[in-house]
Motif scaffolding. Structure first.
Motif, PDB file in Angstrom:
ATOM      1  N   THR A  13       0.832  -1.208   0.000  1.00 29.99           N
ATOM      2  CA  THR A  13       0.000   0.000   0.000  1.00 29.99           C
ATOM      3  C   THR A  13       0.859   1.247   0.000  1.00 29.99           C
ATOM      4  OG1 THR A  13      -1.665  -1.197   1.248  1.00 29.99           O
ATOM      5  CG2 THR A  13      -1.865   1.186   1.206  1.00 29.99           C
ATOM      6  N   ALA A  14       1.960   1.202   0.732  1.00 28.29           N
ATOM      7  CA  ALA A  14       2.827   2.375   0.801  1.00 28.29           C
ATOM      8  C   ALA A  14       3.602   2.560  -0.489  1.00 28.29           C
ATOM      9  CB  ALA A  14       3.797   2.222   1.981  1.00 28.29           C
ATOM     10  N   THR A  15       3.930   1.470  -1.179  1.00 31.04           N
ATOM     11  CA  THR A  15       4.707   1.547  -2.406  1.00 31.04           C
ATOM     12  C   THR A  15       3.922   2.240  -3.491  1.00 31.04           C
ATOM     13  OG1 THR A  15       5.847  -0.490  -1.817  1.00 31.04           O
ATOM     14  CG2 THR A  15       6.017   0.222  -4.114  1.00 31.04           C
ATOM     15  N   PHE A  16       2.628   1.874  -3.610  1.00 36.22           N
ATOM     16  CA  PHE A  16       1.783   2.454  -4.672  1.00 36.22           C
ATOM     17  C   PHE A  16       0.977   3.596  -4.108  1.00 36.22           C
ATOM     18  CE2 PHE A  16       2.535  -1.932  -5.895  1.00 36.22           C
ATOM     19  CZ  PHE A  16       2.945  -1.809  -7.203  1.00 36.22           C
ATOM     20  N   GLN A  17       1.066   4.706  -4.763  1.00 35.70           N
ATOM     21  CA  GLN A  17       0.307   5.891  -4.372  1.00 35.70           C
ATOM     22  C   GLN A  17      -0.990   5.917  -5.174  1.00 35.70           C
ATOM     23  OE1 GLN A  17       1.204   8.002  -1.945  1.00 35.70           O
ATOM     24  NE2 GLN A  17       3.041   6.744  -1.569  1.00 35.70           N
ATOM     25  N   PHE A  18      -2.133   5.683  -4.478  1.00 38.91           N
ATOM     26  CA  PHE A  18      -3.433   5.680  -5.143  1.00 38.91           C
ATOM     27  C   PHE A  18      -3.905   7.091  -5.393  1.00 38.91           C
ATOM     28  CE2 PHE A  18      -3.258   1.683  -2.809  1.00 38.91           C
ATOM     29  CZ  PHE A  18      -3.471   0.789  -3.849  1.00 38.91           C
ATOM     30  N   PRO A  19      -4.575   7.302  -6.494  1.00 34.34           N
ATOM     31  CA  PRO A  19      -4.959   8.669  -6.856  1.00 34.34           C
ATOM     32  C   PRO A  19      -6.003   9.252  -5.905  1.00 34.34           C
ATOM     33  CG  PRO A  19      -5.917   7.081  -8.380  1.00 34.34           C
ATOM     34  CD  PRO A  19      -4.966   6.321  -7.526  1.00 34.34           C
ATOM     35  N   ALA A  20      -6.775   8.393  -5.257  1.00 34.91           N
ATOM     36  CA  ALA A  20      -7.817   8.959  -4.393  1.00 34.91           C
ATOM     37  C   ALA A  20      -8.114   7.962  -3.290  1.00 34.91           C
ATOM     38  CB  ALA A  20      -9.097   9.242  -5.190  1.00 34.91           C
ATOM     39  N   VAL A  21      -8.680   8.458  -2.208  1.00 28.99           N
ATOM     40  CA  VAL A  21      -9.012   7.604  -1.056  1.00 28.99           C
ATOM     41  C   VAL A  21     -10.059   6.576  -1.439  1.00 28.99           C
ATOM     42  CG1 VAL A  21      -9.920   7.605   1.294  1.00 28.99           C
ATOM     43  CG2 VAL A  21      -8.428   9.458   0.530  1.00 28.99           C
ATOM     44  N   MET A  22     -11.060   6.962  -2.241  1.00 26.84           N
ATOM     45  CA  MET A  22     -12.126   6.064  -2.668  1.00 26.84           C
ATOM     46  C   MET A  22     -11.559   4.878  -3.433  1.00 26.84           C
ATOM     47  SD  MET A  22     -14.933   7.091  -1.420  1.00 26.84           S
ATOM     48  CE  MET A  22     -16.064   6.102  -2.360  1.00 26.84           C
ATOM     49  N   GLU A  23     -10.562   5.130  -4.311  1.00 30.03           N
ATOM     50  CA  GLU A  23      -9.956   4.038  -5.069  1.00 30.03           C
ATOM     51  C   GLU A  23      -9.165   3.131  -4.155  1.00 30.03           C
ATOM     52  OE1 GLU A  23      -7.699   5.804  -8.136  1.00 30.03           O
ATOM     53  OE2 GLU A  23      -9.458   6.426  -9.310  1.00 30.03           O
ATOM     54  N   SER A  24      -8.503   3.714  -3.161  1.00 34.78           N
ATOM     55  CA  SER A  24      -7.739   2.933  -2.205  1.00 34.78           C
ATOM     56  C   SER A  24      -8.675   2.031  -1.415  1.00 34.78           C
ATOM     57  CB  SER A  24      -6.981   3.855  -1.256  1.00 34.78           C
ATOM     58  OG  SER A  24      -6.334   3.099  -0.265  1.00 34.78           O
ATOM     59  N   GLU A  25      -9.761   2.589  -1.010  1.00 35.73           N
ATOM     60  CA  GLU A  25     -10.755   1.791  -0.284  1.00 35.73           C
ATOM     61  C   GLU A  25     -11.320   0.698  -1.180  1.00 35.73           C
ATOM     62  OE1 GLU A  25     -11.539   1.848   2.861  1.00 35.73           O
ATOM     63  OE2 GLU A  25     -10.104   3.470   3.233  1.00 35.73           O
ATOM     64  N   TYR A  26     -11.538   1.032  -2.444  1.00 34.33           N
ATOM     65  CA  TYR A  26     -12.054   0.053  -3.405  1.00 34.33           C
ATOM     66  C   TYR A  26     -11.101  -1.112  -3.547  1.00 34.33           C
ATOM     67  CZ  TYR A  26     -13.122  -2.105  -7.910  1.00 34.33           C
ATOM     68  OH  TYR A  26     -13.354  -3.013  -8.912  1.00 34.33           O
ATOM     69  N   LEU A  27      -9.751  -0.811  -3.708  1.00 31.06           N
ATOM     70  CA  LEU A  27      -8.755  -1.859  -3.869  1.00 31.06           C
ATOM     71  C   LEU A  27      -8.609  -2.690  -2.603  1.00 31.06           C
ATOM     72  CD1 LEU A  27      -6.012   0.095  -5.861  1.00 31.06           C
ATOM     73  CD2 LEU A  27      -7.500  -1.733  -6.718  1.00 31.06           C
ATOM     74  N   LYS A  28      -8.659  -2.028  -1.454  1.00 29.35           N
ATOM     75  CA  LYS A  28      -8.579  -2.778  -0.200  1.00 29.35           C
ATOM     76  C   LYS A  28      -9.741  -3.767  -0.077  1.00 29.35           C
ATOM     77  CE  LYS A  28      -6.072   0.664   2.566  1.00 29.35           C
ATOM     78  NZ  LYS A  28      -6.177   1.567   3.725  1.00 29.35           N
ATOM     79  N   LYS A  29     -10.899  -3.267  -0.485  1.00 23.83           N
ATOM     80  CA  LYS A  29     -12.102  -4.088  -0.346  1.00 23.83           C
ATOM     81  C   LYS A  29     -12.127  -5.235  -1.340  1.00 23.83           C
ATOM     82  CE  LYS A  29     -17.137  -3.741  -0.224  1.00 23.83           C
ATOM     83  NZ  LYS A  29     -18.302  -2.836  -0.361  1.00 23.83           N
ATOM     84  N   GLN A  30     -11.733  -4.983  -2.601  1.00 25.31           N
ATOM     85  CA  GLN A  30     -11.861  -5.963  -3.663  1.00 25.31           C
ATOM     86  C   GLN A  30     -10.679  -6.943  -3.725  1.00 25.31           C
ATOM     87  OE1 GLN A  30     -14.574  -6.381  -5.436  1.00 25.31           O
ATOM     88  NE2 GLN A  30     -15.564  -4.655  -4.398  1.00 25.31           N
ATOM     89  N   VAL A  31      -9.439  -6.448  -3.602  1.00 22.67           N
ATOM     90  CA  VAL A  31      -8.265  -7.311  -3.805  1.00 22.67           C
ATOM     91  C   VAL A  31      -7.307  -7.302  -2.621  1.00 22.67           C
ATOM     92  CG1 VAL A  31      -8.371  -7.038  -6.287  1.00 22.67           C
ATOM     93  CG2 VAL A  31      -6.974  -5.456  -4.945  1.00 22.67           C
ATOM     94  N   GLY A  32      -7.642  -6.542  -1.595  1.00 20.92           N
ATOM     95  CA  GLY A  32      -6.711  -6.432  -0.461  1.00 20.92           C
ATOM     96  C   GLY A  32      -6.460  -7.757   0.207  1.00 20.92           C
ATOM     97  N   ASP A  33      -7.512  -8.483   0.528  1.00 14.53           N
ATOM     98  CA  ASP A  33      -7.377  -9.766   1.211  1.00 14.53           C
ATOM     99  C   ASP A  33      -6.667 -10.770   0.321  1.00 14.53           C
ATOM    100  OD1 ASP A  33      -8.053 -11.502   3.488  1.00 14.53           O
ATOM    101  OD2 ASP A  33      -9.301 -12.567   2.021  1.00 14.53           O
ATOM    102  N   CYS A  34      -7.075 -10.798  -0.952  1.00 15.72           N
ATOM    103  CA  CYS A  34      -6.450 -11.731  -1.893  1.00 15.72           C
ATOM    104  C   CYS A  34      -4.962 -11.395  -2.079  1.00 15.72           C
ATOM    105  CB  CYS A  34      -7.171 -11.658  -3.235  1.00 15.72           C
ATOM    106  SG  CYS A  34      -6.404 -12.671  -4.533  1.00 15.72           S
ATOM    107  N   LEU A  35      -4.662 -10.127  -2.236  1.00 12.84           N
ATOM    108  CA  LEU A  35      -3.281  -9.717  -2.465  1.00 12.84           C
ATOM    109  C   LEU A  35      -2.409  -9.988  -1.252  1.00 12.84           C
ATOM    110  CD1 LEU A  35      -1.303  -8.417  -4.409  1.00 12.84           C
ATOM    111  CD2 LEU A  35      -1.984  -6.169  -3.527  1.00 12.84           C
ATOM    112  N   ALA A  36      -2.981  -9.726  -0.052  1.00  9.50           N
ATOM    113  CA  ALA A  36      -2.204  -9.965   1.168  1.00  9.50           C
ATOM    114  C   ALA A  36      -1.882 -11.442   1.308  1.00  9.50           C
ATOM    115  CB  ALA A  36      -2.985  -9.450   2.380  1.00  9.50           C
TER     116      ALA A  36
END
Length: 224
Positions: A13-36
């Motif tokens: 998460t720190a490596t990639f700078q997301f353009p907006a908080v909403m997108e960050s939340e979207y990625l955490k929700k959709q692929v965060g668990d899978c990616l982790a």
């Protein structure tokens, strides 16, 4: 292991700078668990090509998740169908019970109606029997009345005949008395006739004597 996964996710998460908080939340929700989980698996396995390994792992993870979801949906659908089937079966059983109760009530009602009809027929037969008995008694009474009337008429006829015979007897008795009186009168007449004849005979006997006496009396007077 859990701390390592969290650090990996934080690093990603720190490596990639997301353009907006909403997108960050979207990625955490959709692929965060899978990616982790995938990164944790990469760290644990240390493959020669971690990117390809992570991609294949995430693809398999998606297949597994999809299959699990499908199985879960199928299981839910099966459970739903079972529930529906059980519900339908229960409804069918209830309906069958209601139908059976209706049929039983109908049978009881028909049986009661049949019993009522039998009772009605029995009462009707009893009424007919009583009516016939009453008619028989009435006929017997009429017969007795007719018999009594005939006997009464017979008695009246016998009485009339007795009275007639009595009248005839009285008439015969009167006629006998009359004949007896006539016979007595005839006897009296015959007696008187006989007496008259007797007197005539006596008178005839006395007449010559009287003539002789008169003649003698005349001669005597002539001599005087």
């Amino acid at each position: 292991m859990a701390g390592l996964m969290c650090s990996q996710v934080a690093l990603f998460t720190a490596t990639f700078q997301f353009p907006a908080v909403m997108e960050s939340e979207y990625l955490k929700k959709q692929v965060g668990d899978c990616l982790a989980k995938g990164l944790a698996e990469v760290v644990d396995r240390c493959p020669p090509d971690p990117i390809e390994y992570l991609a294949l792992w995430m693809k398999q993870y998606h297949i597994n998740i999809t299959e699990r979801s499908r199985r879960a949906m199928e299981k839910l659908e099966i459970e739903k169908q079972q529930v529906e089937a059980e519900k339908t079966l229960q409804i069918q059983e209830i309906q069958e019970e209601h139908e059976a109760e209706k049929e039983e009530q109908k049978a009881e009602k028909e049986e009661q109606e049949a019993e009522k009809e039998k009772e009605a027929e029995k009462e009707e037969k009893a009424a007919e029997k009583e009516e016939k008995a009453a008619e028989k008694e009435e006929k017997a009474e009429e017969k007795e009345e007719q018999k009594a009337e005939k006997e009464e008429q017979k008695a009246e006829k016998e009485e009339q005949e007795a009275e007639k015979e009595e009248h005839e007897a009285q008439k015969e008795e009167k006629e006998a008395q009359k004949e007896e009186k006539e016979a007595e009168k005839e006897k009296e007449a015959q007696k008187e006739e006989q007496e008259e004849k007797k007197e005539e005979q006596e008178a005839k006997k006395e007449e010559p004597e009287l003539q002789t006496a008169v003649k003698e009396t005349g001669e005597t007077q002539g001599d005087v």
